[in-house]
Write a protein that holds these residues in place. Sequence first.
Motif, PDB file in Angstrom:
ATOM      1  N   ALA A 131     -14.709 -22.732 -45.294  1.00  0.00           N
ATOM      2  CA  ALA A 131     -14.868 -22.478 -46.729  1.00  0.00           C
ATOM      3  C   ALA A 131     -13.865 -21.446 -47.222  1.00  0.00           C
ATOM      4  O   ALA A 131     -13.235 -21.613 -48.281  1.00  0.00           O
ATOM      5  CB  ALA A 131     -16.293 -22.005 -47.021  1.00  0.00           C
ATOM      6  N   LEU A 132     -13.664 -20.390 -46.441  1.00  0.00           N
ATOM      7  CA  LEU A 132     -12.737 -19.341 -46.846  1.00  0.00           C
ATOM      8  C   LEU A 132     -11.282 -19.794 -46.753  1.00  0.00           C
ATOM      9  O   LEU A 132     -10.455 -19.417 -47.580  1.00  0.00           O
ATOM     10  CB  LEU A 132     -12.950 -18.099 -45.982  1.00  0.00           C
ATOM     11  N   LEU A 133     -10.962 -20.602 -45.738  1.00  0.00           N
ATOM     12  CA  LEU A 133      -9.602 -21.131 -45.643  1.00  0.00           C
ATOM     13  C   LEU A 133      -9.270 -22.003 -46.855  1.00  0.00           C
ATOM     14  O   LEU A 133      -8.153 -21.967 -47.379  1.00  0.00           O
ATOM     15  CB  LEU A 133      -9.443 -21.946 -44.353  1.00  0.00           C
ATOM     16  N   HIS A 134     -10.254 -22.800 -47.296  1.00  0.00           N
ATOM     17  CA  HIS A 134     -10.066 -23.635 -48.485  1.00  0.00           C
ATOM     18  C   HIS A 134      -9.867 -22.766 -49.727  1.00  0.00           C
ATOM     19  O   HIS A 134      -8.953 -23.011 -50.528  1.00  0.00           O
ATOM     20  CB  HIS A 134     -11.277 -24.546 -48.655  1.00  0.00           C
ATOM     21  N   MET A 135     -10.708 -21.740 -49.896  1.00  0.00           N
ATOM     22  CA  MET A 135     -10.591 -20.874 -51.068  1.00  0.00           C
ATOM     23  C   MET A 135      -9.278 -20.090 -51.036  1.00  0.00           C
ATOM     24  O   MET A 135      -8.661 -19.840 -52.074  1.00  0.00           O
ATOM     25  CB  MET A 135     -11.780 -19.918 -51.138  1.00  0.00           C
ATOM     26  N   ASP A 136      -8.853 -19.704 -49.839  1.00  0.00           N
ATOM     27  CA  ASP A 136      -7.582 -19.006 -49.694  1.00  0.00           C
ATOM     28  C   ASP A 136      -6.425 -19.920 -50.087  1.00  0.00           C
ATOM     29  O   ASP A 136      -5.453 -19.480 -50.714  1.00  0.00           O
ATOM     30  CB  ASP A 136      -7.422 -18.534 -48.249  1.00  0.00           C
ATOM     31  N   ALA A 137      -6.536 -21.213 -49.748  1.00  0.00           N
ATOM     32  CA  ALA A 137      -5.467 -22.165 -50.062  1.00  0.00           C
ATOM     33  C   ALA A 137      -5.324 -22.384 -51.566  1.00  0.00           C
ATOM     34  O   ALA A 137      -4.235 -22.717 -52.042  1.00  0.00           O
ATOM     35  CB  ALA A 137      -5.732 -23.493 -49.359  1.00  0.00           C
ATOM     36  N   ALA A 163     -14.115 -32.105 -39.381  1.00  0.00           N
ATOM     37  CA  ALA A 163     -13.096 -31.055 -39.302  1.00  0.00           C
ATOM     38  C   ALA A 163     -13.541 -29.755 -39.940  1.00  0.00           C
ATOM     39  O   ALA A 163     -12.819 -28.768 -39.863  1.00  0.00           O
ATOM     40  CB  ALA A 163     -11.798 -31.522 -39.965  1.00  0.00           C
ATOM     41  N   GLY A 164     -14.672 -29.764 -40.602  1.00  0.00           N
ATOM     42  CA  GLY A 164     -15.190 -28.496 -41.088  1.00  0.00           C
ATOM     43  C   GLY A 164     -15.549 -28.253 -42.533  1.00  0.00           C
ATOM     44  O   GLY A 164     -16.228 -27.288 -42.781  1.00  0.00           O
ATOM     45  N   PRO A 165     -15.094 -28.975 -43.598  1.00  0.00           N
ATOM     46  CA  PRO A 165     -14.408 -30.256 -43.622  1.00  0.00           C
ATOM     47  C   PRO A 165     -12.924 -30.203 -44.009  1.00  0.00           C
ATOM     48  O   PRO A 165     -12.184 -31.123 -43.718  1.00  0.00           O
ATOM     49  CB  PRO A 165     -15.156 -31.000 -44.722  1.00  0.00           C
ATOM     50  N   ARG A 166     -12.447 -29.176 -44.700  1.00  0.00           N
ATOM     51  CA  ARG A 166     -11.106 -29.245 -45.266  1.00  0.00           C
ATOM     52  C   ARG A 166     -10.040 -29.057 -44.193  1.00  0.00           C
ATOM     53  O   ARG A 166     -10.160 -28.217 -43.305  1.00  0.00           O
ATOM     54  CB  ARG A 166     -10.916 -28.181 -46.357  1.00  0.00           C
ATOM     55  N   VAL A 167      -8.973 -29.837 -44.315  1.00  0.00           N
ATOM     56  CA  VAL A 167      -7.832 -29.765 -43.413  1.00  0.00           C
ATOM     57  C   VAL A 167      -6.582 -29.346 -44.178  1.00  0.00           C
ATOM     58  O   VAL A 167      -5.828 -28.481 -43.744  1.00  0.00           O
ATOM     59  CB  VAL A 167      -7.583 -31.132 -42.733  1.00  0.00           C
ATOM     60  N   ALA A 168      -6.362 -29.959 -45.329  1.00  0.00           N
ATOM     61  CA  ALA A 168      -5.194 -29.653 -46.159  1.00  0.00           C
ATOM     62  C   ALA A 168      -5.638 -29.501 -47.603  1.00  0.00           C
ATOM     63  O   ALA A 168      -6.344 -30.359 -48.135  1.00  0.00           O
ATOM     64  CB  ALA A 168      -4.147 -30.758 -46.038  1.00  0.00           C
ATOM     65  N   THR A 169      -5.254 -28.404 -48.227  1.00  0.00           N
ATOM     66  CA  THR A 169      -5.534 -28.147 -49.637  1.00  0.00           C
ATOM     67  C   THR A 169      -4.245 -27.626 -50.254  1.00  0.00           C
ATOM     68  O   THR A 169      -3.802 -26.524 -49.920  1.00  0.00           O
ATOM     69  CB  THR A 169      -6.671 -27.117 -49.805  1.00  0.00           C
ATOM     70  N   ASN A 170      -3.637 -28.419 -51.137  1.00  0.00           N
ATOM     71  CA  ASN A 170      -2.305 -28.080 -51.636  1.00  0.00           C
ATOM     72  C   ASN A 170      -2.199 -28.220 -53.148  1.00  0.00           C
ATOM     73  O   ASN A 170      -2.753 -29.160 -53.748  1.00  0.00           O
ATOM     74  CB  ASN A 170      -1.253 -28.984 -50.985  1.00  0.00           C
ATOM     75  N   ASN A 171      -1.480 -27.281 -53.749  1.00  0.00           N
ATOM     76  CA  ASN A 171      -1.219 -27.277 -55.182  1.00  0.00           C
ATOM     77  C   ASN A 171      -0.249 -28.408 -55.518  1.00  0.00           C
ATOM     78  O   ASN A 171       0.878 -28.428 -55.047  1.00  0.00           O
ATOM     79  CB  ASN A 171      -0.625 -25.927 -55.591  1.00  0.00           C
ATOM     80  N   LEU A 172      -0.700 -29.349 -56.338  1.00  0.00           N
ATOM     81  CA  LEU A 172       0.123 -30.509 -56.670  1.00  0.00           C
ATOM     82  C   LEU A 172       1.394 -30.103 -57.401  1.00  0.00           C
ATOM     83  O   LEU A 172       2.447 -30.724 -57.238  1.00  0.00           O
ATOM     84  CB  LEU A 172      -0.684 -31.492 -57.533  1.00  0.00           C
TER      85      LEU A 172
END
Length: 480
Positions: A178-184, A301-310
């Motif tokens: 969750a934190l990795l996603h929010m950080d991304a 996977a945790g669930p998020r693997v890739a979260t990117n600004n379009l």
Amino acid sequence: MEIKDKYCINDWIQHAFTFNSYVKDYSGVNPNILSYSELIQKIEYQSQKWNDIGIKPGNTVLLAMPSNSNLIINIISLMKMGAVPVPVSNLLSKESYDHICQNVKPAAIYTTLKNTFFPSFDSTLLENDFIGGYNLLTYTSETFVNEKLKHCIIITTSGSTGFPKSVVHSNSNAMLNALLHMDAINEIEDEKGTYIATLPFFFSYGLIAGIFGALLKGKNIIIPEHPFYPSTWEQYCLKHQVTLASLTPGVLKKILKTNISIPYTLNKITIGGESADLEDINSLKEKFEGEIYLTYGLSEAGPRVATNNLNIQNNPNSIGFPMRNIRLDLKDIQITEDYEIGELIIDTPTAMLGYLKDGQIIKESEFYNNWLLTGDYFKKNVNTKEYTFIERKKNTFKCAGENLYPGIIRKVILSHPDVDEVKITFEEDKRLGAIPIALIKLKKAGIKTPDFKKWCVPHLRLIEIPKEFRVVKELEFFKK
């Protein structure tokens, strides 16, 4: 909250008292508004209630409840005491509940449903002292405990078999993801802001990336009434100054089909759960000036693997780059001139512990040398190193010994100006094994059928061009 390798739910509970934030729940008859301090008090209270009825660390508890603040309280209260919450929809079939119960062997079930759905469980008189006021059912025989499940959470997913799968994650990994996603998406505590929770809390994207992420960052959380309607979503966003929203491609499509504007209060929108249509993404970009984040992941996977600004990535077909400390690679690679194609495998610190089957954690078949198998085919650009989703592995088929990807074929035909929708299927062929067939719905009835084969020639290999193009009036719903 600083990102570190391990998290304890009690760390967040102690930290949450410092947030001057709230959860506003409009999903019931009357609004339920809780400050973070009040939320923690209810979590502490409910943990004691679970303890009072004999729930122990390592016990699984099925929570078949609506997506509301009561579900959040019960999930976290069980996590706090080391028991194992299993949040699921309260709208499943009896057969689905039977399958899930066989896998997770719950010591108790907290649900809006009647006990006739669960014949092996006895009703317990609550006297309205459990938060939510639902039916509490306890198992009639000896309580099942698995020491390996202590301090874990179980997420239910349909899986490739069509039967519900029970995905086991440690609590610390769920919070880390969750934190990795929010950080991304560059969400920091000082900004706070308000998150609108339109996605179900029993799926990983809505619960871990959404609710857990918002709670860990101290955001205000708005839980709107259900079911989802674009017009009410817009009203909630405007009324509560919502800054962050998470959407699935299906929800995005509903919003775009209406005449509503994207609320000016929104700064960021994340899109995930499955692959979104390029046309819908472009339509959103025309309506929304804020930041759009495309995400890829899976429950395992945790669930998020890739979260990117379009806006930075600038390639909506690519999943971009993985989140911090996550690596991607391909398995069983086919090489073309510009691409490598194969099954995506993931090395992530937030991978599942395994599936729970008959009360035991099973993981061997889902991993390849400690890399998580995704069941998704991707192509990797040998120059840019970008990964682009092609098709679910289960949807591919072999023709003349080669893997064919319906997603690639569908995309080419769908780009024809006269085509409304396409479904690619296949038929058995004694010589080739299988041959692709295209079912096509045109935008207008009665027009001359285009020469689809000619349309496909510049874009597809000969083996990929459907052997037959069938124009149909309607197409059955299918997952892209």
